[in-house]
Design a protein around this motif. Sequence first.
Motif, PDB file in Angstrom:
ATOM      1  N   ASN A  76       0.822  -1.214   0.000  1.00 38.45           N
ATOM      2  CA  ASN A  76       0.000   0.000   0.000  1.00 38.45           C
ATOM      3  C   ASN A  76       0.860   1.271   0.000  1.00 38.45           C
ATOM      4  O   ASN A  76       0.495   2.260  -0.637  1.00 38.45           O
ATOM      5  N   LEU A  77       2.013   1.264   0.660  1.00 41.91           N
ATOM      6  CA  LEU A  77       2.898   2.428   0.616  1.00 41.91           C
ATOM      7  C   LEU A  77       3.498   2.582  -0.782  1.00 41.91           C
ATOM      8  O   LEU A  77       3.566   3.688  -1.317  1.00 41.91           O
ATOM      9  N   GLY A  78       3.909   1.481  -1.392  1.00 41.22           N
ATOM     10  CA  GLY A  78       4.423   1.530  -2.760  1.00 41.22           C
ATOM     11  C   GLY A  78       3.385   2.058  -3.727  1.00 41.22           C
ATOM     12  O   GLY A  78       3.688   2.890  -4.600  1.00 41.22           O
ATOM     13  N   ASN A  79       2.138   1.595  -3.572  1.00 38.56           N
ATOM     14  CA  ASN A  79       1.051   2.091  -4.426  1.00 38.56           C
ATOM     15  C   ASN A  79       0.848   3.586  -4.239  1.00 38.56           C
ATOM     16  O   ASN A  79       0.687   4.329  -5.213  1.00 38.56           O
ATOM     17  N   LEU A  80       0.836   4.030  -2.998  1.00 38.47           N
ATOM     18  CA  LEU A  80       0.644   5.446  -2.706  1.00 38.47           C
ATOM     19  C   LEU A  80       1.757   6.288  -3.339  1.00 38.47           C
ATOM     20  O   LEU A  80       1.487   7.283  -4.019  1.00 38.47           O
ATOM     21  N   LEU A  81       3.001   5.885  -3.133  1.00 37.72           N
ATOM     22  CA  LEU A  81       4.127   6.652  -3.681  1.00 37.72           C
ATOM     23  C   LEU A  81       4.094   6.682  -5.204  1.00 37.72           C
ATOM     24  O   LEU A  81       4.318   7.724  -5.826  1.00 37.72           O
ATOM     25  N   ALA A  82       3.816   5.531  -5.824  1.00 38.01           N
ATOM     26  CA  ALA A  82       3.760   5.468  -7.285  1.00 38.01           C
ATOM     27  C   ALA A  82       2.596   6.300  -7.826  1.00 38.01           C
ATOM     28  O   ALA A  82       2.750   7.035  -8.809  1.00 38.01           O
ATOM     29  N   ASP A  83       1.435   6.204  -7.191  1.00 35.93           N
ATOM     30  CA  ASP A  83       0.286   6.996  -7.634  1.00 35.93           C
ATOM     31  C   ASP A  83       0.561   8.494  -7.507  1.00 35.93           C
ATOM     32  O   ASP A  83       0.227   9.283  -8.404  1.00 35.93           O
ATOM     33  N   LEU A  84       1.190   8.900  -6.405  1.00 35.50           N
ATOM     34  CA  LEU A  84       1.523  10.316  -6.218  1.00 35.50           C
ATOM     35  C   LEU A  84       2.533  10.792  -7.259  1.00 35.50           C
ATOM     36  O   LEU A  84       2.404  11.901  -7.795  1.00 35.50           O
ATOM     37  N   ALA A  85       3.524   9.960  -7.567  1.00 34.26           N
ATOM     38  CA  ALA A  85       4.535  10.331  -8.573  1.00 34.26           C
ATOM     39  C   ALA A  85       3.883  10.493  -9.944  1.00 34.26           C
ATOM     40  O   ALA A  85       4.146  11.463 -10.668  1.00 34.26           O
ATOM     41  N   ARG A  86       3.031   9.556 -10.313  1.00 33.70           N
ATOM     42  CA  ARG A  86       2.368   9.615 -11.627  1.00 33.70           C
ATOM     43  C   ARG A  86       1.457  10.830 -11.720  1.00 33.70           C
ATOM     44  O   ARG A  86       1.451  11.548 -12.718  1.00 33.70           O
ATOM     45  N   GLN A  87       0.715  11.089 -10.657  1.00 33.76           N
ATOM     46  CA  GLN A  87      -0.177  12.251 -10.646  1.00 33.76           C
ATOM     47  C   GLN A  87       0.627  13.546 -10.725  1.00 33.76           C
ATOM     48  O   GLN A  87       0.294  14.438 -11.499  1.00 33.76           O
ATOM     49  N   HIS A  88       1.678  13.648  -9.933  1.00 36.96           N
ATOM     50  CA  HIS A  88       2.496  14.865  -9.903  1.00 36.96           C
ATOM     51  C   HIS A  88       3.149  15.142 -11.259  1.00 36.96           C
ATOM     52  O   HIS A  88       3.180  16.275 -11.718  1.00 36.96           O
ATOM     53  N   ALA A  89       3.656  14.093 -11.907  1.00 35.55           N
ATOM     54  CA  ALA A  89       4.367  14.272 -13.181  1.00 35.55           C
ATOM     55  C   ALA A  89       3.422  14.287 -14.380  1.00 35.55           C
ATOM     56  O   ALA A  89       3.831  14.679 -15.475  1.00 35.55           O
ATOM     57  N   GLY A  90       2.186  13.835 -14.210  1.00 39.08           N
ATOM     58  CA  GLY A  90       1.244  13.803 -15.315  1.00 39.08           C
ATOM     59  C   GLY A  90       1.616  12.773 -16.376  1.00 39.08           C
ATOM     60  O   GLY A  90       1.414  13.003 -17.567  1.00 39.08           O
TER      61      GLY A  90
END
Length: 167
Positions: free
Chosen positions: A35-49
């Motif tokens: 769940n932490l990996g998912n959160l970090l990856a989702d945040l990175a993808r959202q931030h970078a578009g």
Amino acid sequence: LEYVQRLDEKTNLVLGEAAQKLEGGNNEIRTRETNLGNLLADLARQHAGTEIALINAGMVRSSIPAGPVTLKRIMEVLPFDSTLTSFHITGEQLKGALENSVSRLPQSAGRFLQVSGITVSFDSTAPSGSRITSVLVNGSPLDPARLYSVAADHFIDRAERPIAGTN
């Protein structure tokens, strides 16, 4: 001493609340999706578009317990001073990176990738280099020739570019 007190005051600032434990321990995040990996990856993808995000499990150093989340705790979990970057790679290069990610399983390895925007199936009993059985990018089958936009830690970008041959 005054500096230490000021630093402690700033880093103990509560930034949010974790409703449950966010799994980031070495044996967790370096061998399976967490769940932490998912959160970090989702945040990175959202931030970078970007379409995809890849998070190197080796950059995550511990879990976050349920409850208040402080800046100090985040700095302990993500202690490296590395930036988020975005780049393009082909589907073939992405599959190669994913093969590398699972190449040492069941052994725990920092190369294991936490991902966003893709669904990966693999057989950890297959020979290293031929473990990936399926990759879907946002629900569609991976196209080896297509360029995909990727967000990743600068460490991954540096490591992949000589292989990928991208700018």
